[in-house]
Enzyme design. Structure first.
Site, PDB file in Angstrom:
ATOM      1  N   GLN A 147      -4.533  -9.681  -4.610  1.00 12.55           N
ATOM      2  CA  GLN A 147      -5.459  -9.085  -3.828  1.00 12.55           C
ATOM      3  C   GLN A 147      -4.977  -8.585  -2.667  1.00 12.55           C
ATOM      4  OE1 GLN A 147      -9.326 -11.029  -4.226  1.00 12.55           O
ATOM      5  NE2 GLN A 147     -10.458  -9.454  -3.094  1.00 12.55           N
ATOM      6  N   PHE A 148      -4.531  -7.326  -2.512  1.00 21.76           N
ATOM      7  CA  PHE A 148      -4.234  -6.811  -1.204  1.00 21.76           C
ATOM      8  C   PHE A 148      -5.141  -6.718   0.030  1.00 21.76           C
ATOM      9  CE2 PHE A 148      -5.505  -2.851  -3.490  1.00 21.76           C
ATOM     10  CZ  PHE A 148      -6.027  -2.039  -2.217  1.00 21.76           C
ATOM     11  N   THR A 149      -6.374  -6.615  -0.777  1.00 26.17           N
ATOM     12  CA  THR A 149      -7.905  -6.317   0.342  1.00 26.17           C
ATOM     13  C   THR A 149      -7.811  -7.487   0.937  1.00 26.17           C
ATOM     14  OG1 THR A 149      -9.217  -7.146  -1.566  1.00 26.17           O
ATOM     15  CG2 THR A 149      -8.880  -4.746  -1.536  1.00 26.17           C
TER      16      THR A 149
END
Length: 148
Positions: free
Chosen positions: A78-80
């Site tokens: 999850q890059f967010t």
């Protein structure tokens, strides 16, 4: 590197209407990789994750780890987690690792976790994933490599 660890009674991840990972009791872990992360940082985070004692013992104290309860892992990229919301209302993700590097780091984390936790499931890097979970507690911990 950031891990958002959620103690769950069950969790699953679906891609294109197909369940690609599913666990029972254990940890759902959202994994964010930054541009400066290394395998050494990942190793520290994995050690902390796999040894975290947040399951109740017979006296109701959070004193048991994954191995004590035959816990399982579901690891989701999850890059967010590296959203920068300082300017305006649209987050910037420039601190997140480049996709090729972050994917390799994600694969490394999965490989290392599977050596310690027999049931380690995963999502699909870069895919549009639907994650379902029953958060037990709720109990959520954020591990940030910069704070270790």
């Amino acid at each position: 590197m950031k891990f958002v660890i959620q103690r769950v009674t069950e969790a699953s991840v679906t891609v294109e209407n197909e369940i690609v990972g599913k666990i029972g009791k254990g940890f759902l872990v959202l994994i964010g990789v930054s541009e400066t992360d290394t395998r050494e940082i990942a190793d520290k985070m994995i050690k902390k994750l796999c040894n975290m004692r947040i399951f109740d013992d017979k006296n109701g104290k959070t004193n048991l780890g994954l191995s004590d309860v035959n816990g399982q892992l579901l690891l989701i990229s999850q890059f967010t987690l590296y959203a920068d919301c300082k300017k305006g209302n649209r987050p910037s993700f420039t601190k997140a690792g480049a996709p090729d590097m972050a994917d390799k780091m994600y694969e490394y984390i999965i490989e290392q976790c599977r050596r310690q936790v027999p049931v380690t499931e995963r999502g699909v890097f870069g895919a549009d994933m639907k994650v379902q979970l029953v958060n037990d507690g709720p109990f959520t911990i954020v591990l940030d490599s910069e704070a270790l």
